[in-house]
Enzyme design. Structure first.
Site, PDB file in Angstrom:
ATOM      1  N   LYS A  25      34.153 -25.935  27.080  1.00  0.00           N
ATOM      2  CA  LYS A  25      33.328 -26.398  25.954  1.00  0.00           C
ATOM      3  C   LYS A  25      33.280 -25.352  24.847  1.00  0.00           C
ATOM      4  CE  LYS A  25      28.660 -25.899  25.933  1.00  0.00           C
ATOM      5  NZ  LYS A  25      28.174 -25.279  24.693  1.00  0.00           N
ATOM      6  N   ASN A  26      33.009 -24.107  25.230  1.00  0.00           N
ATOM      7  CA  ASN A  26      32.832 -23.080  24.200  1.00  0.00           C
ATOM      8  C   ASN A  26      34.140 -22.690  23.524  1.00  0.00           C
ATOM      9  OD1 ASN A  26      30.138 -23.125  24.675  1.00  0.00           O
ATOM     10  ND2 ASN A  26      30.005 -21.123  25.657  1.00  0.00           N
ATOM     11  N   ARG A  51      24.110 -26.510  17.850  1.00  0.00           N
ATOM     12  CA  ARG A  51      24.199 -25.151  17.353  1.00  0.00           C
ATOM     13  C   ARG A  51      25.651 -24.721  17.133  1.00  0.00           C
ATOM     14  NH1 ARG A  51      22.333 -19.882  16.558  1.00  0.00           N
ATOM     15  NH2 ARG A  51      24.167 -18.629  16.898  1.00  0.00           N
ATOM     16  N   CYS A  60      16.042 -21.956  19.497  1.00  0.00           N
ATOM     17  CA  CYS A  60      16.137 -22.911  20.600  1.00  0.00           C
ATOM     18  C   CYS A  60      15.456 -22.273  21.799  1.00  0.00           C
ATOM     19  CB  CYS A  60      17.580 -23.286  20.902  1.00  0.00           C
ATOM     20  SG  CYS A  60      18.503 -21.963  21.651  1.00  0.00           S
ATOM     21  N   ARG A 106      17.907 -17.723  17.520  1.00  0.00           N
ATOM     22  CA  ARG A 106      19.364 -17.521  17.497  1.00  0.00           C
ATOM     23  C   ARG A 106      19.784 -17.209  16.072  1.00  0.00           C
ATOM     24  NH1 ARG A 106      22.034 -21.001  22.162  1.00  0.00           N
ATOM     25  NH2 ARG A 106      23.768 -19.656  21.621  1.00  0.00           N
ATOM     26  N   PRO A 107      19.701 -15.913  15.723  1.00  0.00           N
ATOM     27  CA  PRO A 107      19.981 -15.531  14.340  1.00  0.00           C
ATOM     28  C   PRO A 107      21.450 -15.705  13.978  1.00  0.00           C
ATOM     29  CG  PRO A 107      19.714 -13.586  15.720  1.00  0.00           C
ATOM     30  CD  PRO A 107      19.440 -14.769  16.590  1.00  0.00           C
ATOM     31  N   ILE A 108      21.709 -15.765  12.667  1.00  0.00           N
ATOM     32  CA  ILE A 108      23.110 -15.859  12.219  1.00  0.00           C
ATOM     33  C   ILE A 108      23.395 -14.783  11.170  1.00  0.00           C
ATOM     34  CG2 ILE A 108      23.522 -18.297  12.755  1.00  0.00           C
ATOM     35  CD1 ILE A 108      23.025 -18.720   9.673  1.00  0.00           C
ATOM     36  N   ASP A 148      25.723 -16.997  30.429  1.00  0.00           N
ATOM     37  CA  ASP A 148      25.789 -18.429  30.746  1.00  0.00           C
ATOM     38  C   ASP A 148      25.880 -18.716  32.251  1.00  0.00           C
ATOM     39  OD1 ASP A 148      25.562 -19.041  28.104  1.00  0.00           O
ATOM     40  OD2 ASP A 148      27.641 -19.665  27.808  1.00  0.00           O
ATOM     41  N   ILE A 188      21.331 -10.462  26.849  1.00  0.00           N
ATOM     42  CA  ILE A 188      21.929 -11.101  25.670  1.00  0.00           C
ATOM     43  C   ILE A 188      20.899 -11.937  24.901  1.00  0.00           C
ATOM     44  CG2 ILE A 188      23.823 -12.566  24.807  1.00  0.00           C
ATOM     45  CD1 ILE A 188      24.833 -10.018  26.218  1.00  0.00           C
ATOM     46  N   ARG A 248      25.818 -32.253  27.765  1.00  0.00           N
ATOM     47  CA  ARG A 248      26.380 -31.497  26.640  1.00  0.00           C
ATOM     48  C   ARG A 248      27.529 -30.608  27.099  1.00  0.00           C
ATOM     49  NH1 ARG A 248      22.748 -27.438  24.878  1.00  0.00           N
ATOM     50  NH2 ARG A 248      24.694 -26.794  23.952  1.00  0.00           N
TER      51      ARG A 248
HETATM   52  C1  UD1 Z   1      28.055 -18.320  22.369  1.00  0.00           C
HETATM   53  C2  UD1 Z   1      28.117 -19.448  23.356  1.00  0.00           C
HETATM   54  C3  UD1 Z   1      26.925 -19.399  24.310  1.00  0.00           C
HETATM   55  C4  UD1 Z   1      26.837 -18.025  24.974  1.00  0.00           C
HETATM   56  C5  UD1 Z   1      26.843 -16.922  23.918  1.00  0.00           C
HETATM   57  C6  UD1 Z   1      26.889 -15.520  24.507  1.00  0.00           C
HETATM   58  C7  UD1 Z   1      29.226 -21.225  22.129  1.00  0.00           C
HETATM   59  C8  UD1 Z   1      29.126 -22.594  21.535  1.00  0.00           C
HETATM   60  N1  UD1 Z   1      28.113 -20.721  22.638  1.00  0.00           N
HETATM   61  O1  UD1 Z   1      26.895 -18.511  21.574  1.00  0.00           O
HETATM   62  O2  UD1 Z   1      27.111 -20.401  25.310  1.00  0.00           O
HETATM   63  O3  UD1 Z   1      25.634 -17.938  25.713  1.00  0.00           O
HETATM   64  O4  UD1 Z   1      28.005 -17.072  23.065  1.00  0.00           O
HETATM   65  O5  UD1 Z   1      27.990 -15.385  25.325  1.00  0.00           O
HETATM   66  O6  UD1 Z   1      30.289 -20.658  22.202  1.00  0.00           O
HETATM   67  N2  UD1 Z   1      23.193 -12.464  17.343  1.00  0.00           N
HETATM   68  C9  UD1 Z   1      22.647 -11.815  16.255  1.00  0.00           C
HETATM   69  N3  UD1 Z   1      23.057 -12.187  15.010  1.00  0.00           N
HETATM   70  C10 UD1 Z   1      23.997 -13.140  14.789  1.00  0.00           C
HETATM   71  C11 UD1 Z   1      24.561 -13.793  15.907  1.00  0.00           C
HETATM   72  C12 UD1 Z   1      24.139 -13.435  17.172  1.00  0.00           C
HETATM   73  O7  UD1 Z   1      21.794 -10.943  16.401  1.00  0.00           O
HETATM   74  O8  UD1 Z   1      24.344 -13.407  13.633  1.00  0.00           O
HETATM   75  C13 UD1 Z   1      22.772 -12.097  18.711  1.00  0.00           C
HETATM   76  C14 UD1 Z   1      22.194 -13.243  19.509  1.00  0.00           C
HETATM   77  O9  UD1 Z   1      20.825 -13.424  19.245  1.00  0.00           O
HETATM   78  C15 UD1 Z   1      22.459 -12.788  20.917  1.00  0.00           C
HETATM   79  C16 UD1 Z   1      23.803 -12.072  20.809  1.00  0.00           C
HETATM   80  O10 UD1 Z   1      23.923 -11.730  19.429  1.00  0.00           O
HETATM   81  O11 UD1 Z   1      21.484 -11.854  21.311  1.00  0.00           O
HETATM   82  C17 UD1 Z   1      25.004 -12.865  21.255  1.00  0.00           C
HETATM   83  O12 UD1 Z   1      24.995 -14.133  20.615  1.00  0.00           O
HETATM   84  P1  UD1 Z   1      26.329 -14.888  20.206  1.00  0.00           P
HETATM   85  O13 UD1 Z   1      27.492 -14.255  20.890  1.00  0.00           O
HETATM   86  O14 UD1 Z   1      26.400 -14.990  18.727  1.00  0.00           O
HETATM   87  O15 UD1 Z   1      26.079 -16.322  20.796  1.00  0.00           O
HETATM   88  P2  UD1 Z   1      26.712 -17.656  20.248  1.00  0.00           P
HETATM   89  O16 UD1 Z   1      28.030 -17.346  19.655  1.00  0.00           O
HETATM   90  O17 UD1 Z   1      25.734 -18.398  19.429  1.00  0.00           O
END
Ligand code: UD1
Length: 420
Positions: free
Chosen positions: A22-23, A91, A115, A120-122, A306, A328, A398
């Protein structure tokens, strides 16, 4: 909302084939927006998240055909914005930002928001895209991104909890069509990022350092269509391994890439689980009692967040104390209270869950809160005595393809009950 009714206590036995990841497939589907030519994706899992992504691509103007496990996408002409409601619901859809910028130099997507597994910051996605020359405006819950031109840059993408998986995917997908060279430092090394890189390379992108924390992308003017087989889902494989071990079963997994989850195999062996590998096949048995094992989640190649919940369900059955540390995502312990309803003894202290394993588990009604938490409840329900009803299994739909069918094929007594 549908639920699962599980009559526990039957060891799982037999063969199961692991589906596509999926990912991996979600960002790869987004990457098809980078070309007007046809892309063919194989081993695509039949999941509600994939169906969502199909609808998002269609709402952006792409033609999508989905038959069995093959999806073809032709994004001859696309718009910079799609159906906001759809995008908001998943997401993973944040990863259309990079390709839309790459192809159209403009994108509007809704902010993903928080969530149940934490905020879940970006910020890292936006930092990287800004470094490539994008102007970002956040207004009314939407991200509006515009770039007159994308120019390569050196970007450090490490965050508080390490690299970001979808952030790396987004920057990669914008950088492949940027002018000049982009270097991503502290890039995510997850197999799903490697799979995306391989798809992009098949489309004509120039990327080196694939699988390492430093990715170097040399932009090209355009990409072409490609044919790609998605990697098998390592999280699904680990879920079946935990379920087989929890029920003291004898299960053979087919179509796996065990090198993608070496950290989980190592911990399972420490916990007394026997795993025999023959190529892409894994046979899992449990000769004796489970032993406790401590686990800390980490970015790849460490133990994946995960699989944390599923492994906790297993450790609840192992006599002794296991400490499970989540590094994480904060508050990714929603499954703990529900596992306790089944009889588990678990205390949370900050990022640690202290599991006093080996207490008798018995069936109860429980509530699924997120995808992997739901999988943990299914594993516990399969091992518990009596009947467990797992509510809100739309989370499972999902991310797990035909989970109840696959479990039934292994002898589990599990039924789907339609809800109102
Ligand atoms: C992806 C996976 C999710 C998995 C996660 C970590 C998908 C669709 N989802 O989510 O299943 O649990 O990787 O392996 O592929 N962070 C920040 N700023 C950002 C982005 C992330 O601080 O801009 C932090 C997050 O809060 C978290 C860490 O970085 O603590 C890792 O998150 P991230 O690797 O970005 O997770 P996703 O890519 O959303």
């Amino acid at each position: 909302m549908d639920s699962f009714i599980i009559k526990g206590g039957t060891p799982l036995r037999g063969d199961v084939t692991i589906s596509g990841s999926k990912n991996a497939v979600l960002p790869i589907m987004a990457a098809t927006l980078l070309t007007g030519e046809t892309c063919t994706l194989r081993r695509v899992p039949n999941l509600s998240d994939v169906a969502f992504m199909v609808r998002i691509l269609e709402s952006l103007g792409a033609e999508v055909a989905w038959s069995g496990d093959v999806v073809t996408v032709r994004a001859a002409r696309i718009k910079g914005f799609g159906d906001y409601d759809l995008i908001r619901k998943m997401r993973g859809s944040i990863c259309i930002l990079g390709p839309l910028l790459g192809r159209r130099r403009a994108a509007s997507v809704s902010l993903p928001g928080g969530c149940v597994i934490g905020t879940r910051p970006i910020d890292l996605h936006l930092k990287g895209l800004t470094a490539l020359g994008t102007r970002i405006q956040i207004e009314g819950g939407y991200i509006h991104a515009r770039a007159r031109k994308l120019t390569g840059n050196t970007i450090f993408l490490g965050g508080r909890a390490g690299p970001t998986v979808l952030g790396t995917a987004n920057i990669l997908m914008a950088a492949v069509l940027a002018d000049g060279v982009t270097i991503i430092e502290s890039a995510a090394c997850e197999p799903e990022v490697v799979d995306l890189c391989q798809f992009l390379v098949a489309m004509g992108a120039k990327i080196s350092g694939i699988g390492s924390p430093t990715l170097t992308v040399t932009g090209v003017p355009e990409l072409h269509g490609a044919d790609h087989e998605v990697i098998p889902d390592r999280i699904e494989a680990c879920t079946f391994l935990c379920a087989a071990a929890a029920t003291k079963g004898d299960v053979t997994l087919h179509g796996t890439r065990p090198e993608h989850f070496a950290a989980v195999l190592d911990k399972l062996r420490e916990a007394g689980v026997r795993i025999e590998r023959k190529g892409t096949t894994l046979r899992v048995t449990r000769p004796g009692r489970l032993k406790p094992a401590d686990v800390t989640t980490q970015p790849y190649a460490g133990f994946p967040t995960d699989v944390q919940a599923q492994f906790m369900a297993l450790m609840a059955l192992a006599p002794g104390i296991s400490v499970i540390t989540e590094r994480i995502f904060e508050s990714r312990f929603m499954h703990v209270a529900e596992l306790m309803r089944l009889g588990a003894d678990i205390a949370i202290e900050g990022p640690n869950a202290i599991v006093k394993g080996g207490r008798p588990m018995s069936g109860a009604p429980v509530m699924a809160s997120d995808l992997r938490a739901s999988a943990a409840l299914v594993i516990a329900g399969l091992a518990a005595r009596g009947t467990t009803q797992v509510h809100r299994i739309y989370h499972l739909d999902r991310g797990y393809e035909r989970m109840e069918d696959k479990l039934r094929q292994l002898g589990a007594r599990i039924e789907r009950a339609a809800g109102e």
